[in-house]
Structure formats: C-alpha cells, structure tokens
Design a protein around this motif. Structure first.
Motif, mmCIF file in Angstrom:
data_model
loop_
_atom_site.group_PDB
_atom_site.id
_atom_site.type_symbol
_atom_site.label_atom_id
_atom_site.label_comp_id
_atom_site.label_asym_id
_atom_site.label_seq_id
_atom_site.Cartn_x
_atom_site.Cartn_y
_atom_site.Cartn_z
ATOM 1 N N ALA A 4 -4.800 21.470 70.632
ATOM 2 C CA ALA A 4 -6.127 21.212 71.189
ATOM 3 C C ALA A 4 -6.556 19.799 70.810
ATOM 4 O O ALA A 4 -6.142 19.262 69.784
ATOM 5 N N ARG A 5 -7.386 19.195 71.643
ATOM 6 C CA ARG A 5 -7.926 17.881 71.326
ATOM 7 C C ARG A 5 -9.071 18.050 70.337
ATOM 8 O O ARG A 5 -9.959 18.888 70.532
ATOM 9 N N LEU A 6 -9.034 17.251 69.288
ATOM 10 C CA LEU A 6 -10.040 17.333 68.237
ATOM 11 C C LEU A 6 -11.447 17.183 68.806
ATOM 12 O O LEU A 6 -12.367 17.907 68.417
ATOM 13 N N SER A 7 -11.617 16.296 69.752
ATOM 14 C CA SER A 7 -12.951 16.034 70.312
ATOM 15 C C SER A 7 -13.513 17.216 71.093
ATOM 16 O O SER A 7 -14.719 17.288 71.318
ATOM 17 N N HIS A 8 -12.639 18.157 71.497
ATOM 18 C CA HIS A 8 -13.079 19.304 72.296
ATOM 19 C C HIS A 8 -12.947 20.638 71.579
ATOM 20 O O HIS A 8 -13.134 21.688 72.194
ATOM 21 N N SER A 9 -12.620 20.612 70.277
ATOM 22 C CA SER A 9 -12.348 21.865 69.574
ATOM 23 C C SER A 9 -13.255 22.042 68.355
ATOM 24 O O SER A 9 -13.008 21.450 67.293
ATOM 25 N N PRO A 10 -14.285 22.871 68.472
ATOM 26 C CA PRO A 10 -15.125 23.160 67.313
ATOM 27 C C PRO A 10 -14.325 23.741 66.146
ATOM 28 O O PRO A 10 -14.617 23.463 64.983
ATOM 29 N N ARG A 11 -13.289 24.497 66.439
ATOM 30 C CA ARG A 11 -12.434 25.109 65.411
ATOM 31 C C ARG A 11 -11.756 24.017 64.587
ATOM 32 O O ARG A 11 -11.805 24.038 63.354
ATOM 33 N N LEU A 12 -11.151 23.041 65.243
ATOM 34 C CA LEU A 12 -10.506 21.947 64.533
ATOM 35 C C LEU A 12 -11.536 21.093 63.797
ATOM 36 O O LEU A 12 -11.304 20.660 62.662
ATOM 37 N N GLN A 13 -12.672 20.869 64.415
ATOM 38 C CA GLN A 13 -13.725 20.059 63.800
ATOM 39 C C GLN A 13 -14.251 20.707 62.523
ATOM 40 O O GLN A 13 -14.502 20.017 61.527
ATOM 41 N N ARG A 14 -14.400 22.047 62.522
ATOM 42 C CA ARG A 14 -14.874 22.741 61.322
ATOM 43 C C ARG A 14 -13.901 22.576 60.160
ATOM 44 O O ARG A 14 -14.305 22.318 59.018
ATOM 45 N N VAL A 15 -12.610 22.710 60.451
ATOM 46 C CA VAL A 15 -11.615 22.559 59.390
ATOM 47 C C VAL A 15 -11.577 21.114 58.901
ATOM 48 O O VAL A 15 -11.555 20.864 57.694
ATOM 49 N N LEU A 16 -11.596 20.159 59.810
ATOM 50 C CA LEU A 16 -11.592 18.762 59.410
ATOM 51 C C LEU A 16 -12.821 18.433 58.558
ATOM 52 O O LEU A 16 -12.710 17.766 57.530
#
Length: 71
Positions: A4-16
């Motif tokens: 998934a693109r980081l800019s479009h993924s709340p899941r990835l953004q939360r972990v980051l």
C-alpha cells in the motif's frame, strides 16, 4: 507483494507514527499501540515505501525500530 502507498494507508501511517520515536517496539506494542495485525507484513510495506526499519530479537521477542538518517 503489493505494498500500500503510505500516503493512502491509515494502517501504515499509524505504525510509522508509533515507530517515529526511534525506540525499539515489540510486535505486541505495535499491535496494541497502532491497532493492527500482521506487523511483519506492515514492516515490509513500510520498507517498500522507502522507510528503513530494523528488526531484531530482544529477550526472545521481535522488536522493530525506525532508522532515520541524520540530515
């Protein structure tokens, strides 16, 4: 694997966001803190998005740490 693109993924953004303190976080800390599952897959997706994340075993548990280069 399709990451998934980081800019479009709340899941990835939360972990980051959780990893941005630069400290090691256990798999369970990430699961509970970011409300996600499959931490190893998320770490792979973050790496595919250009993030440098270290993974190592501490006291028998996997821990992940975001590495940011000093600019």
């Amino acid at each position: 694997m399709h990451a998934a693109r980081l800019s479009h993924s709340p899941r990835l953004q939360r972990v980051l966001n959780l990893l941005e303190d630069g400290e090691p976080h256990s798999t369970m800390e990430i699961i509970l803190g970011a409300q996600v599952c499959a931490v190893n897959s998320i770490v792979s997706e973050l790496r595919a998005n250009g993030e440098h994340i270290e993974a190592r075993v501490i006291d028998g548990l996997w821990h992940y740490r975001l590495i940011r280069s000093a600019s």
